[in-house]
Scaffold this motif. Structure first.
Motif, PDB file in Angstrom:
ATOM      1  N   LYS A 112       0.758  -1.090  -0.113  1.00  0.00           N
ATOM      2  CA  LYS A 112      -0.001   0.221  -0.376  1.00  0.00           C
ATOM      3  C   LYS A 112       1.341   0.697   0.030  1.00  0.00           C
ATOM      4  O   LYS A 112       1.933   1.029   0.802  1.00  0.00           O
ATOM      5  CB  LYS A 112      -1.327  -0.133   1.018  1.00  0.00           C
ATOM      6  CG  LYS A 112      -2.280   1.132   0.891  1.00  0.00           C
ATOM      7  CD  LYS A 112      -2.785   0.739   2.478  1.00  0.00           C
ATOM      8  CE  LYS A 112      -3.762   2.185   2.523  1.00  0.00           C
ATOM      9  NZ  LYS A 112      -4.273   2.063   3.617  1.00  0.00           N
ATOM     10  N   THR A 115      -0.799   7.939   0.086  1.00  0.00           N
ATOM     11  CA  THR A 115      -0.669   9.276  -0.240  1.00  0.00           C
ATOM     12  C   THR A 115      -1.016   9.886   1.377  1.00  0.00           C
ATOM     13  O   THR A 115      -1.825   9.702   2.347  1.00  0.00           O
ATOM     14  CB  THR A 115      -1.795   9.269  -1.221  1.00  0.00           C
ATOM     15  OG1 THR A 115      -2.833   8.406  -0.764  1.00  0.00           O
ATOM     16  CG2 THR A 115      -0.849   7.991  -2.461  1.00  0.00           C
ATOM     17  N   LEU A 116      -1.766  10.891   0.537  1.00  0.00           N
ATOM     18  CA  LEU A 116      -2.419  12.347   1.274  1.00  0.00           C
ATOM     19  C   LEU A 116      -4.321  11.677   1.003  1.00  0.00           C
ATOM     20  O   LEU A 116      -4.492  11.690   2.455  1.00  0.00           O
ATOM     21  CB  LEU A 116      -2.752  13.435   0.831  1.00  0.00           C
ATOM     22  CG  LEU A 116      -3.326  14.589   1.611  1.00  0.00           C
ATOM     23  CD1 LEU A 116      -2.708  15.119   3.003  1.00  0.00           C
ATOM     24  CD2 LEU A 116      -3.031  16.097   1.005  1.00  0.00           C
ATOM     25  N   ASP A 117      -4.452  11.172   0.312  1.00  0.00           N
ATOM     26  CA  ASP A 117      -5.773  10.772   0.737  1.00  0.00           C
ATOM     27  C   ASP A 117      -6.275   9.016   0.768  1.00  0.00           C
ATOM     28  O   ASP A 117      -7.408   9.055   1.091  1.00  0.00           O
ATOM     29  CB  ASP A 117      -6.145  10.250  -1.500  1.00  0.00           C
ATOM     30  CG  ASP A 117      -6.414  11.651  -1.830  1.00  0.00           C
ATOM     31  OD1 ASP A 117      -6.870  12.282  -1.508  1.00  0.00           O
ATOM     32  OD2 ASP A 117      -6.387  11.188  -3.101  1.00  0.00           O
ATOM     33  N   SER A 118      -4.974   8.631   1.353  1.00  0.00           N
ATOM     34  CA  SER A 118      -5.255   7.335   2.398  1.00  0.00           C
ATOM     35  C   SER A 118      -5.128   8.067   3.639  1.00  0.00           C
ATOM     36  O   SER A 118      -5.508   6.988   4.609  1.00  0.00           O
ATOM     37  CB  SER A 118      -4.109   6.646   2.052  1.00  0.00           C
ATOM     38  OG  SER A 118      -2.761   7.449   2.860  1.00  0.00           O
ATOM     39  N   SER A 120      -6.969   9.764   6.699  1.00  0.00           N
ATOM     40  CA  SER A 120      -8.718  10.095   7.450  1.00  0.00           C
ATOM     41  C   SER A 120      -8.784  11.086   7.380  1.00  0.00           C
ATOM     42  O   SER A 120      -8.140  11.874   8.511  1.00  0.00           O
ATOM     43  CB  SER A 120      -8.746   8.711   8.299  1.00  0.00           C
ATOM     44  OG  SER A 120      -8.628   9.107   9.666  1.00  0.00           O
ATOM     45  N   ASN A 121      -9.918  11.762   7.950  1.00  0.00           N
ATOM     46  CA  ASN A 121     -10.208  12.948   8.209  1.00  0.00           C
ATOM     47  C   ASN A 121     -10.369  13.487   9.505  1.00  0.00           C
ATOM     48  O   ASN A 121      -9.127  14.249   9.595  1.00  0.00           O
ATOM     49  CB  ASN A 121     -11.872  13.333   8.386  1.00  0.00           C
ATOM     50  CG  ASN A 121     -11.516  13.344   6.374  1.00  0.00           C
ATOM     51  OD1 ASN A 121     -10.736  13.699   5.642  1.00  0.00           O
ATOM     52  ND2 ASN A 121     -13.205  12.875   6.328  1.00  0.00           N
ATOM     53  N   PHE A 124      -5.653  13.791   9.657  1.00  0.00           N
ATOM     54  CA  PHE A 124      -5.983  15.112   9.393  1.00  0.00           C
ATOM     55  C   PHE A 124      -6.121  16.844  10.644  1.00  0.00           C
ATOM     56  O   PHE A 124      -5.074  16.980  10.801  1.00  0.00           O
ATOM     57  CB  PHE A 124      -6.957  15.013   7.510  1.00  0.00           C
ATOM     58  CG  PHE A 124      -6.238  16.136   7.113  1.00  0.00           C
ATOM     59  CD1 PHE A 124      -4.582  16.517   6.425  1.00  0.00           C
ATOM     60  CD2 PHE A 124      -6.753  17.703   7.416  1.00  0.00           C
ATOM     61  CE1 PHE A 124      -3.997  17.732   5.854  1.00  0.00           C
ATOM     62  CE2 PHE A 124      -6.150  18.435   6.593  1.00  0.00           C
ATOM     63  CZ  PHE A 124      -4.832  18.848   5.612  1.00  0.00           C
TER      64      PHE A 124
END
Length: 180
Positions: A112, A115-118, A120-121, A124
């Motif tokens: 895996k 990335t920034l998309d991986s 979770s909110n 972040f």
């Protein structure tokens, strides 16, 4: 007379005036058991001399004592520090290689990509709450990304749009305060 005991030896001798011919040494009865035990043990000992000294014993006695007391000069084995370090370093290198291979094959085997998309909110938000970002840091990051005038050569902005923007978005009181 009431103070003296009538049946005591001293009282009888005093009244009788006679001394008997028997006398006992002082502490005779206190040491009687020990004396008897010593006499019995002495009877069991043999009267012969059981120990004999060899004829040349005293001639060599001094040499024998000095030989056993004086330290023998032994040649000490010297292990050099360099040899020890080389031996230990080769073992340490082999162990580190095995450890590296083992950890990479079992622990770090992930396909895996991060990335920034991986993220979770919640992760972040936690990072934003725990790290304070100043405006100067944001400016440093965005400094390279500032838009240049040439970036908009393909756009045409009407003058009316610019006037509306200036009239509606700028507070003139703040501008006057800044000038003064």
């Amino acid at each position: 007379m009431s103070k003296e005991i009538k049946n005591s030896v001293e009282y009888i001798l005093k009244k009788n005036g006679k001394k008997t011919g028997f006398s006992v040494p002082s502490d005779y009865f206190n040491n009687l058991e020990e004396t008897i035990a010593i006499k019995l043990l002495e009877k069991n000992f043999s009267k012969e001399h059981n120990f004999e000294v060899p004829a040349t014993y005293f001639n060599n006695l001094e040499d024998t004592i000095l030989a056993s007391v004086s330290p023998e000069k032994k040649e000490t084995k010297v292990i050099s520090f360099k040899e020890r370090i080389l031996r230990i370093s080769s073992i340490a290198a082999a162990a580190s290689i095995i450890l590296f291979i083992g950890l990479n094959s079992f622990v770090f085997k992930t396909n895996k990509a991060l990335t920034l998309d991986s993220l979770s909110n919640d992760d972040f938000e936690f990072w934003l709450d725990s790290n304070t970002i100043t405006t100067s840091e944001v400016a440093l990051v965005l400094e390279d990304d500032l838009l240049d005038e040439n970036d908009f050569y393909f756009l045409t902005i009407k003058d009316e749009t610019i006037e509306d923007y200036l009239n509606n978005s700028i507070d003139y009181k703040d501008l006057l305060n800044e000038i003064n």
